[in-house]
Scaffold this active site. Structure first.
Site, mmCIF file in Angstrom:
data_model
loop_
_atom_site.group_PDB
_atom_site.id
_atom_site.type_symbol
_atom_site.label_atom_id
_atom_site.label_comp_id
_atom_site.label_asym_id
_atom_site.label_seq_id
_atom_site.Cartn_x
_atom_site.Cartn_y
_atom_site.Cartn_z
ATOM 1 N N GLU A 199 79.578 35.878 69.616
ATOM 2 C CA GLU A 199 80.359 36.996 69.657
ATOM 3 C C GLU A 199 80.764 37.214 71.202
ATOM 4 O O GLU A 199 79.938 37.030 71.923
ATOM 5 C CB GLU A 199 79.740 38.028 69.104
ATOM 6 N N ASN A 222 85.048 41.955 59.494
ATOM 7 C CA ASN A 222 83.538 41.840 59.773
ATOM 8 C C ASN A 222 82.887 43.376 59.359
ATOM 9 O O ASN A 222 83.505 44.313 59.797
ATOM 10 C CB ASN A 222 83.300 41.634 61.217
ATOM 11 N N GLU A 223 81.936 43.384 58.477
ATOM 12 C CA GLU A 223 81.185 44.597 58.289
ATOM 13 C C GLU A 223 82.268 45.979 57.932
ATOM 14 O O GLU A 223 81.854 46.721 58.682
ATOM 15 C CB GLU A 223 80.188 44.927 59.401
ATOM 16 N N TYR A 277 69.363 42.055 59.472
ATOM 17 C CA TYR A 277 68.480 41.766 60.585
ATOM 18 C C TYR A 277 66.936 42.423 60.187
ATOM 19 O O TYR A 277 66.906 43.473 59.537
ATOM 20 C CB TYR A 277 68.914 42.525 61.795
ATOM 21 N N GLU A 307 75.128 36.750 58.993
ATOM 22 C CA GLU A 307 74.354 37.312 60.145
ATOM 23 C C GLU A 307 72.998 37.373 59.580
ATOM 24 O O GLU A 307 72.763 38.111 58.579
ATOM 25 C CB GLU A 307 74.970 38.633 60.654
HETATM 26 O O1 AHR Z 1 75.330 40.451 65.564
HETATM 27 C C1 AHR Z 1 75.435 41.738 66.407
HETATM 28 C C2 AHR Z 1 76.039 42.646 65.767
HETATM 29 O O2 AHR Z 1 75.339 42.945 64.311
HETATM 30 C C3 AHR Z 1 77.593 42.033 65.114
HETATM 31 O O3 AHR Z 1 78.488 42.348 66.164
HETATM 32 C C4 AHR Z 1 77.807 42.914 63.786
HETATM 33 O O4 AHR Z 1 78.586 42.098 62.989
HETATM 34 C C5 AHR Z 1 76.382 43.287 63.452
HETATM 35 O O5 AHR Z 1 76.222 44.524 62.986
#
Ligand code: AHR
Length: 499
Positions: A26, A171-172, A243, A291
């Site tokens: 990114e 994205n998101e 994550y 992700e």
């Molecule tokens: O990968 C870091 C960030 O995490 C990305 O920009 C976003 O898509 C996610 O929230």
């Protein structure tokens, strides 16, 4: 402790789509600037790409790299990153509160991807822009010649189309932090209309619709169903992002977080198939887990960052040994679901929550998580075999029934290899893993690689890059139709057989 893994070549999960080993770059922090690109670096090539980083990316054998975001894409004008560099605008970048110089854009990135032996997974901006810019970017990238945008590409020095095959529709878009965030209805409509024009222009592309930003979003589930009801006929994948982190310093629970990933995947599969049923469709939507990683170490430092810098040290998690075990468990979980997870991106690749780190003007070095990713990507290609595992489990206050062993076997008929990935989650005991090889008569051990360390919090650094590195002195003994692999306490293991 003892455990058993039964592998049967007639019971595959799936042929693995290599794109399950994808990653992500990114425009964020030092991922691009001082990461992949640093024209003043001693190893810089003719386009300013760091050759030391390119070499490490090639070692990882990354099949596809998502670009240019992430949150960044939702405020991005792709045209800013094309044409003569001296004319490119500097912009305030509102997702990460930095200055974007636009020295690198799609012109350069697709060239970097070629040099890294990888493909681009291109995201379009559905935050501040819409279907018009998406089709223009697609025309710029993939149309041969004789139209406004294809000729613009050629005038910029790129005669041949970039031929980008995978595109993410934003994205998101459910995240309140996202520039141009949308309700599921709003996003479903714009994603559908964007997908339609993009596939009219280039029917060979594959499209990824945005799923929820993570499993814990309040709209998770309903979002996926609504978005797919709008887009089902036009898209090929739905995205998952998540994550993980050891925020409470509770390692035993943390090592079990791949069970959450497994549940997340299975829930999204169920929603895809629910929409398939109500639409009476014979098309199946697959998953792009585009992700995933560990992300929490840098959170506090990032809150203190001064705004409007260029390429600051942002999201620079320094990963420890236990993070590497978690990444190993997450990789195995993706493989266990490879019948539906066709693409996945370790987020991200360089400097920003990444396996590869660089010093500005200095060295590039591998974090602990580099190694399970390296092994899975290089040895985990072929057919994932349904793992029948017998092993004890443990429970913590927060999590029940975590198996001590996370494992899967991958059969590669072309190379005549069988590879077993296995994590021993026990912090106290080694485990003898009996691998039932009755289907693989005369299997011979190639090697047993182990990543282990006494200190769960051990890290690598520019000064000490070899503190946590694998060795191949693991002990596996074959006798008759079985092998017994010694999985040392808290270890990542790669047991490779010739078959
Ligand atoms: O990968 C870091 C960030 O995490 C990305 O920009 C976003 O898509 C996610 O929230």
């Amino acid at each position: 402790m003892k455990a058993k893994l039964i592998l049967n070549k007639d019971f595959p999960v799936s042929e693995i789509d290599n794109r399950i080993y994808g990653s992500f770059i990114e425009h964020l922090g030092r991922a691009v600037y001082h990461g992949i690109y640093e024209p003043t670096h001693p190893t810089a090539d003719d386009m300013g790409f760091r050759k030391d980083v390119l070499e490490m990316v090639k070692q990882l054998n990354v099949p596809i790299v998502r670009y240019p975001g992430g949150n960044f894409v939702s405020g991005y004008n792709w045209e800013d990153g094309t044409g003569p560099k001296e004319k490119r605008p500097r912009r305030t970048e509102l997702a990460w509160h930095v200055i974007e110089t636009n020295e690198v854009g799609i012109d350069e990135f697709q060239e970097w991807a070629k040099r890294a032996n990888t493909e681009v997974m291109q995201a379009v901006n559905l935050g501040t822009r819409g279907s018009d810019e998406a089709r223009n970017l697609l025309e710029y990238c993939n149309f041969p010649k004789g139209t406004y945008y294809s000729d613009m590409r050629r005038a910029n020095g790129f005669e041949e189309p970039f031929d980008i095959k995978v595109w993410c529709l934003g994205n998101e878009m459910d995240g309140p932090w996202q520039i141009g965030a949308k309700t599921a209805e709003e996003y479903g409509r714009i994603a559908c209309e964007t997908a339609k024009v993009m596939k009219e222009l280039d029917p060979s592309i594959e499209l990824v619709a945005c799923g929820s930003s993570n499993l814990f979003m309040p709209t998770f589930g309903k979002w996926e169903a609504t978005v797919l009801e709008h887009t089902y006929d036009y898209v090929d994948y739905i995205s998952l992002h998540n994550y993980y982190g050891n925020r409470d310093n509770d390692t035993k629970t943390y090592l079990g977080c791949s069970l959450d990933m497994d549940e997340f995947i299975k829930s999204v599969v169920a929603i895809c198939d629910y929409v398939k049923a109500i639409k009476k469709s014979d098309k199946t939507i697959n998953l792009s887990f585009d992700e995933w990683n560990v992300w929490f170490h840098s959170n506090e430092a990032d809150k203190k960052l001064e705004r409007w810098q260029i390429a600051p040290h942002q999201l620079e998690d320094i990963y420890n040994f236990e993070d590497a075990l978690v990444v190993g468990c997450l990789l195995i979980t993706l493989l266990k679901n490879s019948d539906r997870v066709k693409m996945a991106c370790l987020a991200q690749l360089v400097n920003v929550i990444a396996p590869i780190m660089t010093e500005n003007g200095g060295s590039a070095w591998a974090q602990t998580i580099f190694y399970p990713y390296l092994h899975a990507s290089n040895f985990g290609r072929g057919v994932a075999l349904a793992p029948v595992v017998k092993c004890d489990t443990y429970s913590t206050e927060k999590k029940k029934d975590i198996p001590y062993v996370e494992t899967i076997g991958i059969m590669n008929e072309e190379k005549k290899e069988l590879t077993v990935f296995a994590v021993n989650r026990s912090l106290e005991e080694g485990i003898d893993l009996e691998i039932d090889l009755r289907d693989f008569a005369n299997a011979k051990l190639i090697e047993h690689i182990v990543l282990e360390h006494d200190d769960m919090k051990a890290v690598n650094s520019a000064e000490n890059p070899n503190n946590v590195v694998p060795h191949n002195n693991g002990v596996t003994k074959i006798s008759g139709n079985a092998a017994v692999a010694t999985l040392n306490k808290h270890s990542w293991n790669v047991i490779r057989f010739q078959i």
